[in-house]
Design an enzyme around this catalytic site. Sequence first.
Site, PDB file in Angstrom:
ATOM      1  N   ARG A  29       0.828  -1.228   0.000  1.00 16.50           N
ATOM      2  CA  ARG A  29       0.000   0.000   0.000  1.00 16.50           C
ATOM      3  C   ARG A  29       0.855   1.268   0.000  1.00 16.50           C
ATOM      4  NH1 ARG A  29      -3.039  -3.007   3.868  1.00 16.50           N
ATOM      5  NH2 ARG A  29      -4.733  -4.056   2.800  1.00 16.50           N
ATOM      6  N   LYS A  48       3.216  11.551 -11.388  1.00 13.81           N
ATOM      7  CA  LYS A  48       2.352  10.751 -12.253  1.00 13.81           C
ATOM      8  C   LYS A  48       3.063   9.428 -12.488  1.00 13.81           C
ATOM      9  CE  LYS A  48      -0.421  14.018 -14.925  1.00 13.81           C
ATOM     10  NZ  LYS A  48      -0.702  14.569 -16.266  1.00 13.81           N
ATOM     11  N   GLU A  81      10.372  19.059 -24.492  1.00 12.01           N
ATOM     12  CA  GLU A  81       9.699  19.352 -23.210  1.00 12.01           C
ATOM     13  C   GLU A  81      10.288  20.620 -22.589  1.00 12.01           C
ATOM     14  OE1 GLU A  81       7.061  17.733 -22.248  1.00 12.01           O
ATOM     15  OE2 GLU A  81       7.162  15.837 -23.321  1.00 12.01           O
ATOM     16  N   LYS A 127       8.005  23.151 -13.530  1.00  3.89           N
ATOM     17  CA  LYS A 127       7.110  22.015 -13.277  1.00  3.89           C
ATOM     18  C   LYS A 127       6.738  21.960 -11.799  1.00  3.89           C
ATOM     19  CE  LYS A 127       5.624  17.471 -14.154  1.00  3.89           C
ATOM     20  NZ  LYS A 127       5.654  16.266 -14.945  1.00  3.89           N
ATOM     21  N   GLU A 136      -4.083  17.596 -11.319  1.00  8.48           N
ATOM     22  CA  GLU A 136      -4.577  18.055 -12.623  1.00  8.48           C
ATOM     23  C   GLU A 136      -6.074  18.352 -12.595  1.00  8.48           C
ATOM     24  OE1 GLU A 136      -2.547  16.253 -15.968  1.00  8.48           O
ATOM     25  OE2 GLU A 136      -4.253  16.699 -17.239  1.00  8.48           O
ATOM     26  N   ARG A 178      -2.598  22.249 -13.949  1.00  9.68           N
ATOM     27  CA  ARG A 178      -1.596  21.286 -14.416  1.00  9.68           C
ATOM     28  C   ARG A 178      -1.802  20.897 -15.872  1.00  9.68           C
ATOM     29  NH1 ARG A 178       1.122  16.206 -11.096  1.00  9.68           N
ATOM     30  NH2 ARG A 178       2.386  15.479 -12.832  1.00  9.68           N
ATOM     31  N   ASN A 190       0.227  19.880 -20.701  1.00  9.44           N
ATOM     32  CA  ASN A 190      -0.120  19.046 -21.858  1.00  9.44           C
ATOM     33  C   ASN A 190      -0.052  19.819 -23.172  1.00  9.44           C
ATOM     34  OD1 ASN A 190      -0.604  16.865 -20.157  1.00  9.44           O
ATOM     35  ND2 ASN A 190      -2.725  17.514 -19.802  1.00  9.44           N
ATOM     36  N   HIS A 238       0.254  18.205 -26.636  1.00  7.51           N
ATOM     37  CA  HIS A 238       0.013  16.770 -26.464  1.00  7.51           C
ATOM     38  C   HIS A 238      -1.194  16.263 -27.250  1.00  7.51           C
ATOM     39  CE1 HIS A 238       3.136  17.147 -23.551  1.00  7.51           C
ATOM     40  NE2 HIS A 238       2.982  15.951 -23.063  1.00  7.51           N
ATOM     41  N   HIS A 285      -0.129  13.378 -29.344  1.00  7.92           N
ATOM     42  CA  HIS A 285      -0.579  11.994 -29.098  1.00  7.92           C
ATOM     43  C   HIS A 285      -1.307  11.446 -30.315  1.00  7.92           C
ATOM     44  CE1 HIS A 285      -0.547  12.365 -24.415  1.00  7.92           C
ATOM     45  NE2 HIS A 285       0.640  12.105 -24.908  1.00  7.92           N
ATOM     46  N   HIS A 308       8.183  10.099 -28.231  1.00  9.77           N
ATOM     47  CA  HIS A 308       7.158  10.949 -27.623  1.00  9.77           C
ATOM     48  C   HIS A 308       7.517  12.440 -27.794  1.00  9.77           C
ATOM     49  CE1 HIS A 308       4.249  12.314 -24.642  1.00  9.77           C
ATOM     50  NE2 HIS A 308       5.226  12.976 -24.035  1.00  9.77           N
TER      51      HIS A 308
HETATM   52  P1  NAD Z   1      12.800   5.682 -22.022  1.00  7.58           P
HETATM   53  O1  NAD Z   1      12.624   5.555 -20.577  1.00  7.58           O
HETATM   54  O2  NAD Z   1      12.304   4.589 -22.883  1.00  7.58           O
HETATM   55  O3  NAD Z   1      14.340   5.944 -22.321  1.00  7.58           O
HETATM   56  C1  NAD Z   1      14.753   6.107 -23.647  1.00  7.58           C
HETATM   57  C2  NAD Z   1      15.955   5.228 -23.998  1.00  7.58           C
HETATM   58  O4  NAD Z   1      17.123   5.788 -23.408  1.00  7.58           O
HETATM   59  C3  NAD Z   1      15.856   3.804 -23.462  1.00  7.58           C
HETATM   60  O5  NAD Z   1      16.375   2.929 -24.423  1.00  7.58           O
HETATM   61  C4  NAD Z   1      16.769   3.827 -22.232  1.00  7.58           C
HETATM   62  O6  NAD Z   1      17.314   2.587 -21.922  1.00  7.58           O
HETATM   63  C5  NAD Z   1      17.833   4.783 -22.693  1.00  7.58           C
HETATM   64  N1  NAD Z   1      18.569   5.482 -21.648  1.00  7.58           N
HETATM   65  C6  NAD Z   1      18.078   6.024 -20.516  1.00  7.58           C
HETATM   66  N2  NAD Z   1      19.035   6.734 -19.901  1.00  7.58           N
HETATM   67  C7  NAD Z   1      20.138   6.621 -20.646  1.00  7.58           C
HETATM   68  C8  NAD Z   1      21.456   7.141 -20.525  1.00  7.58           C
HETATM   69  N3  NAD Z   1      21.799   8.001 -19.572  1.00  7.58           N
HETATM   70  N4  NAD Z   1      22.372   6.798 -21.461  1.00  7.58           N
HETATM   71  C9  NAD Z   1      22.017   5.979 -22.490  1.00  7.58           C
HETATM   72  N5  NAD Z   1      20.794   5.486 -22.672  1.00  7.58           N
HETATM   73  C10 NAD Z   1      19.870   5.804 -21.749  1.00  7.58           C
HETATM   74  O7  NAD Z   1      12.107   7.035 -22.589  1.00  7.58           O
HETATM   75  P2  NAD Z   1      11.875   8.474 -21.960  1.00  7.58           P
HETATM   76  O8  NAD Z   1      11.738   9.378 -23.115  1.00  7.58           O
HETATM   77  O9  NAD Z   1      12.848   8.791 -20.898  1.00  7.58           O
HETATM   78  O10 NAD Z   1      10.464   8.320 -21.248  1.00  7.58           O
HETATM   79  C11 NAD Z   1       9.289   8.070 -21.973  1.00  7.58           C
HETATM   80  C12 NAD Z   1       8.236   7.607 -21.006  1.00  7.58           C
HETATM   81  O11 NAD Z   1       7.975   8.652 -20.070  1.00  7.58           O
HETATM   82  C13 NAD Z   1       6.900   7.263 -21.644  1.00  7.58           C
HETATM   83  O12 NAD Z   1       6.463   6.029 -21.113  1.00  7.58           O
HETATM   84  C14 NAD Z   1       5.972   8.379 -21.196  1.00  7.58           C
HETATM   85  O13 NAD Z   1       4.642   7.952 -21.058  1.00  7.58           O
HETATM   86  C15 NAD Z   1       6.579   8.732 -19.876  1.00  7.58           C
HETATM   87  N6  NAD Z   1       6.288  10.102 -19.401  1.00  7.58           N
HETATM   88  C16 NAD Z   1       5.826  10.249 -18.139  1.00  7.58           C
HETATM   89  C17 NAD Z   1       5.553  11.511 -17.639  1.00  7.58           C
HETATM   90  C18 NAD Z   1       5.103  11.656 -16.214  1.00  7.58           C
HETATM   91  O14 NAD Z   1       4.767  12.770 -15.809  1.00  7.58           O
HETATM   92  N7  NAD Z   1       5.112  10.599 -15.438  1.00  7.58           N
HETATM   93  C19 NAD Z   1       5.775  12.638 -18.435  1.00  7.58           C
HETATM   94  C20 NAD Z   1       6.257  12.469 -19.739  1.00  7.58           C
HETATM   95  C21 NAD Z   1       6.517  11.182 -20.208  1.00  7.58           C
HETATM   96  N1  GLY Z   2       3.825  15.490 -18.081  1.00  3.25           N
HETATM   97  C1  GLY Z   2       2.591  16.102 -17.710  1.00  3.25           C
HETATM   98  C2  GLY Z   2       2.369  16.129 -16.236  1.00  3.25           C
HETATM   99  O1  GLY Z   2       3.191  15.721 -15.466  1.00  3.25           O
HETATM  100  O2  GLY Z   2       1.326  16.578 -15.812  1.00  3.25           O
END
Ligand code: NAD
Ligand code: GLY
Length: 365
Positions: A126, A148, A190, A231, A241, A245, A249, A252, A256, A269
Site C-alpha cells: 500500500r 504521475k 519538453e 514544473k 490536474e 496542471r 499538456n 500533447h 498523441h 514521444h
Molecule cells: P525511455 O525511458 O524509454 O528511455 C529512452 C531510452 O534511453 C531507453 O532505451 C533507455 O534505456 C535509454 N537510456 C536512458 N538513460 C540513458 C542514458 N543516460 N544513457 C544511455 N541510454 C539511456 O524514454 P523516456 O523518453 O525517458 O520516457 C518516456 C516515457 O515517459 C513514456 O512512457 C511516457 O509515457 C513517460 N512520461 C511520463 C511523464 C510523467 O509525468 N510521469 C511525463 C512524460 C513522459
Molecule cells: N507530463 C505532464 C504532467 O506531469 O502533468
Amino acid sequence: MPKTRKIRVNLRGAPRSYDIVIKDNIIKELGPRLSGLGFRGSVALITNPKVKRLYAGVIIKSLASAGFKTIVITVPDGERYKTLDEAAKIFDALVKNRFERGSPIVALGGGVIGDISGFAASAYLRGVPYIQVPTTLLAQVDSSVGGKTGVNHPRGKNLIGAFYQPAAVYIDPLTLKTLPEREFKAGLSEVIKYGVIKDRAFFGFLERNAAVISKRGPAICAAIEKSCALKAWVVSRDERESGLRAILNFGHTFGHATEAASGYGTFLHGEAISIGMVMAMNLSVSLGLCPAKDAQRVAALISAMGLLLDAPKISHAKLIDAMRLDKKVSGGKMRFVLPRAIGRVIVKDVTVPQIRRFLGSLDRA
Ligand code: NAD
Ligand code: GLY
C-alpha cells in the site's frame, strides 16, 4: 566542486513535499543522501539492462558505503515493457526479497523506468517510498517530477496508474553524456514547452543558447533547473490536474494523435510533442488568439534545436479520430492548451468543425 541546484516541490500535507537536487556526479552520493533522508536497511534499485550497465555499479557502491543492502530489479528496455505484467514481476521480486515498508525503491532510468517503478512503489504494501534518479533528458525535466506514475494498457498509454510523489529526485546531468542523440533531442521539446507555457524570458534564454544546449553544453544545467522549477511551480498548485496542471499538456493533443495515427514507434514521444506544439501554435493563430510571429519563433526554436520534423501525411479523419480517443476529449469538444503569446497559455475547448477548418487551411498553405 560541482555546483548543486536545489528546487522544492511544495505539496499540501507537509511530509510529502520533496527536493529535486541537480548536481554533476550526484549518483555517487546516493548512499549518504538516502541516509540523510532517514532511510536504513535495504534499497530496491529498479532499472533496465542498458542503464544498469552504465550506472548501477557506482550507485550500488555508494549505497553499500552507507550501509545499504541493494536488491537490483531489471525491467527489459522499452515502452512496450511498461505493463502490468512487468509490474507484477517487480512485486514478485520485492516479495521474494521480503522488502519492507520503510525501505525505498530507487528508479534509475528514463520515463519508462520512472513510471513503472513509481507505480510499483505506490501499490506495494500500500505504498513504499521511492526516489527518482532520471537518466534521460525527458525524465530529468518532466516525468521524474510531479508523481504521475503508471503503466500502459493494450488499449491505451498510461491508462493504469496513480498520483504518487517521490521522496526526492536526484538529477545527474553527466548521465546525459551517454544518451543517444535522438533521445536527447526529443527531451528538448519538453524544455521548449516550459518556455512557451509559462516563461517568455526562459524562452528567450533557450533561443540565445540553442546551439550550446543542443550540443549538450553547460547551459543544459540551467535549462534543466528552470524546467524543474516551472514544473514544481505547477505541481505545487495543482497536484492532481484539476485545472492548472493541464497546461503541461501543451502540444500533447496533436502530438498523441500524431503518435497514434502514424503507428506507435514511428516518433519518439518528444518528437511527436514538437510536431504537436507547432500545430497547436498554428491553431491558436488561426483562431485569432496568438500573434503569428510568436508561432514562427516557436517553430524557429524547435528547428534550431534540431527538432523540426514535418508533420506526417495523415488523413484529417484519422487524425481527428485519434484525437477523439484522447483523455482530454469530452462532449464532442477537444480541449487544447493554446498560447495567447509565448509565455502565456489558455485551456480552451475547440469544436471538431474548427479543427477540420484548421487542418484544411494547412493543406492549402
Ligand atoms: P525511455 O525511458 O524509454 O528511455 C529512452 C531510452 O534511453 C531507453 O532505451 C533507455 O534505456 C535509454 N537510456 C536512458 N538513460 C540513458 C542514458 N543516460 N544513457 C544511455 N541510454 C539511456 O524514454 P523516456 O523518453 O525517458 O520516457 C518516456 C516515457 O515517459 C513514456 O512512457 C511516457 O509515457 C513517460 N512520461 C511520463 C511523464 C510523467 O509525468 N510521469 C511525463 C512524460 C513522459
Ligand atoms: N507530463 C505532464 C504532467 O506531469 O502533468
